[in-house]
Design a protein around this motif. Structure first.
Motif, short mmCIF file in Angstrom:
data_model
loop_
_atom_site.label_atom_id
_atom_site.label_comp_id
_atom_site.label_asym_id
_atom_site.label_seq_id
_atom_site.Cartn_x
_atom_site.Cartn_y
_atom_site.Cartn_z
N CYS A 26 38.33 37.48 42.07
CA CYS A 26 37.02 37.22 41.45
C CYS A 26 35.88 37.71 42.34
CB CYS A 26 36.83 35.73 41.18
SG CYS A 26 37.99 35.05 39.97
N GLU A 27 34.91 38.37 41.73
CA GLU A 27 33.69 38.73 42.43
C GLU A 27 32.78 37.52 42.49
OE1 GLU A 27 33.03 43.40 41.51
OE2 GLU A 27 32.77 42.07 39.76
N ASP A 28 31.68 37.63 43.26
CA ASP A 28 30.77 36.49 43.40
C ASP A 28 30.23 36.04 42.04
OD1 ASP A 28 31.14 36.49 46.11
OD2 ASP A 28 29.40 37.74 46.54
N THR A 29 29.86 36.99 41.21
CA THR A 29 29.40 36.69 39.85
C THR A 29 30.25 37.51 38.89
OG1 THR A 29 27.67 38.38 40.07
CG2 THR A 29 27.05 36.09 40.51
N PRO A 30 31.41 37.02 38.54
CA PRO A 30 32.34 37.81 37.73
C PRO A 30 31.81 38.10 36.33
CG PRO A 30 33.13 35.56 37.97
CD PRO A 30 31.98 35.72 38.91
N ASP A 31 32.06 39.31 35.87
CA ASP A 31 31.70 39.71 34.52
C ASP A 31 32.61 38.99 33.52
OD1 ASP A 31 31.92 41.59 32.04
OD2 ASP A 31 30.21 42.39 33.16
N LEU A 32 32.08 38.71 32.32
CA LEU A 32 32.87 38.01 31.31
C LEU A 32 34.09 38.81 30.87
CD1 LEU A 32 30.08 36.43 29.05
CD2 LEU A 32 31.54 35.29 30.73
N LEU A 33 34.04 40.13 31.06
CA LEU A 33 35.18 40.98 30.69
C LEU A 33 36.16 41.18 31.85
CD1 LEU A 33 33.54 43.80 28.51
CD2 LEU A 33 34.86 41.81 27.74
N SER A 34 35.89 40.61 33.00
CA SER A 34 36.74 40.83 34.17
C SER A 34 38.08 40.11 34.03
CB SER A 34 36.04 40.35 35.44
OG SER A 34 35.92 38.93 35.42
N ALA A 35 39.04 40.56 34.82
CA ALA A 35 40.35 39.89 34.87
C ALA A 35 40.19 38.44 35.32
CB ALA A 35 41.28 40.64 35.81
N CYS A 36 39.22 38.21 36.20
CA CYS A 36 38.95 36.86 36.70
C CYS A 36 38.70 35.89 35.56
CB CYS A 36 37.76 36.91 37.65
SG CYS A 36 37.18 35.30 38.23
N GLU A 37 38.00 36.35 34.54
CA GLU A 37 37.62 35.48 33.43
C GLU A 37 38.65 35.46 32.29
OE1 GLU A 37 35.11 33.46 33.26
OE2 GLU A 37 34.15 34.03 35.14
N GLN A 38 39.48 36.50 32.21
CA GLN A 38 40.35 36.61 31.04
C GLN A 38 41.84 36.43 31.31
OE1 GLN A 38 39.10 39.32 27.75
NE2 GLN A 38 38.33 40.59 29.45
N LEU A 39 42.25 36.64 32.57
CA LEU A 39 43.67 36.54 32.90
C LEU A 39 43.94 35.31 33.74
CD1 LEU A 39 44.41 40.30 33.71
CD2 LEU A 39 44.72 39.08 31.55
N ALA A 40 45.22 34.95 33.85
CA ALA A 40 45.59 33.74 34.59
C ALA A 40 46.93 33.96 35.28
CB ALA A 40 45.67 32.55 33.65
N PRO A 41 47.18 33.24 36.39
CA PRO A 41 48.49 33.32 37.04
C PRO A 41 49.61 33.02 36.04
CG PRO A 41 46.93 32.16 38.44
CD PRO A 41 46.24 32.36 37.12
#
Length: 307
Positions: free
Chosen positions: A94-109
């Protein structure tokens, strides 16, 4: 195929540090014991639950055994190879302010990436080959199979730059090591319920000792900690002081620790070992073999006999 196992006069031991929930009385006693380190719940588990950490450690132990087999067999001239598995997500980046389309926001372990930009990605190298053609900021359709489901969904993922290299494009995930090792005979390493990757070097040395003539450690009892990678490099681990105490108290005369540990860790381990136990740092498997040869271990032969 079957392998010849050779008797050895020495002993290669792996060490682990165990943790448990402390009562108030335990905490008071621990404050008086220099060999015990008290951690808060957050320091111990981070953002994971205890169950998630146990599951991760169990996977890391399995991976550690697989890599140890590959490294030991390769050293001995026994045919072995890595076989890649599915691209399963272990963590999201995750970036400091993750984009809504980023993997950080859409994917999971636990999610599995099965395609990227319309191309199948059955193994990690296939995914990497496609990702390197893209740039940070590109939005790419990614096929994902959620954990526990057979259904594949397509998500538009915005790619990001690697945290350590702004010119390198990444999806924004840390993949699990799903590799297995193909070998000419089966190897069993019993570690009971202990988890984590820190016994990799110990497993590697123990396998080499079992499958080669002579004694790798001579008549010396040796304790070992450190991860092992496919390129024979040895990686840092946690709880070095506690492991040094366990190694010393078990009667080890030599304790091998990763050279990449902090200077404080190494100094403390040597202070704990004192005159009873010599502490040596190693950065590679060859470093470890050199140390063992120096304490009277037999030289390593090129290969073992296969019947």
């Amino acid at each position: 195929a079957f392998a010849t196992r050779y008797e050895t006069a020495g002993e290669v031991m792996f060490v682990t540090a165990l943790g448990s929930r402390l009562s108030l009385l335990d905490v008071i006693a621990a404050w008086r014991d220099d060999d015990v380190r008290i951690l808060t719940f957050e320091e111990r588990f981070g953002t994971q639950t205890p169950a998630q950490q146990r599951e991760g450690n169990a996977r890391a132990m399995v991976s550690s055994k697989q890599i140890a087999e590959f490294v030991a067999f390769t050293r001995l001239g026994i045919e072995s190879e890595f076989v890649y598995g599915d691209v399963v997500i272990d963590e999201v980046v995750c970036e400091d302010t993750p984009d809504l389309l980023s993997a950080c926001e859409q994917l999971a372990p636990g999610d599995t990436i099965v395609s990227f930009d319309g191309q199948p990605t059955p193994i990690l190298p296939a995914l990497i080959e496609l990702v390197v053609t893209k740039s940070p900021g590109d939005v790419v359709p990614v096929g994902v199979r959620r954990e526990g489901s057979d259904e594949v969904v397509t998500l538009n993922i915005k790619l990001i730059a690697a945290p350590d290299d702004s010119q390198r494009t990444i999806v924004g995930i840390m993949p699990r090591d799903t590799r297995t090792v193909k070998t000419p005979f089966e190897v069993g390493i019993d570690t009971d319920s202990i988890g984590g990757p820190s016994a990799g070097l110990a497993f590697t040395l123990a396998l080499i000792d079992e499958l080669s003539q002579g004694s790798l450690t001579g008549n010396v009892k040796v304790a070992v900690t450190g991860t092992i990678d496919g390129d024979e490099s040895v990686g840092a681990v946690g709880a070095i002081p506690q492991k040094a105490v366990a190694a010393r108290d078990s009667g080890a005369k030599v304790f091998l620790v990763p050279a990449s540990q902090s200077a404080d860790d190494i100094a403390l381990a040597r202070r704990i070992g004192g005159s009873q136990m010599r502490v040596e740092t190693v950065g590679t498997l060859q470093d470890a073999l050199d140390v063992l040869r120096g304490i009277g271990g037999d030289p390593l032969t090129d290969s073992t006999n296969l019947d």
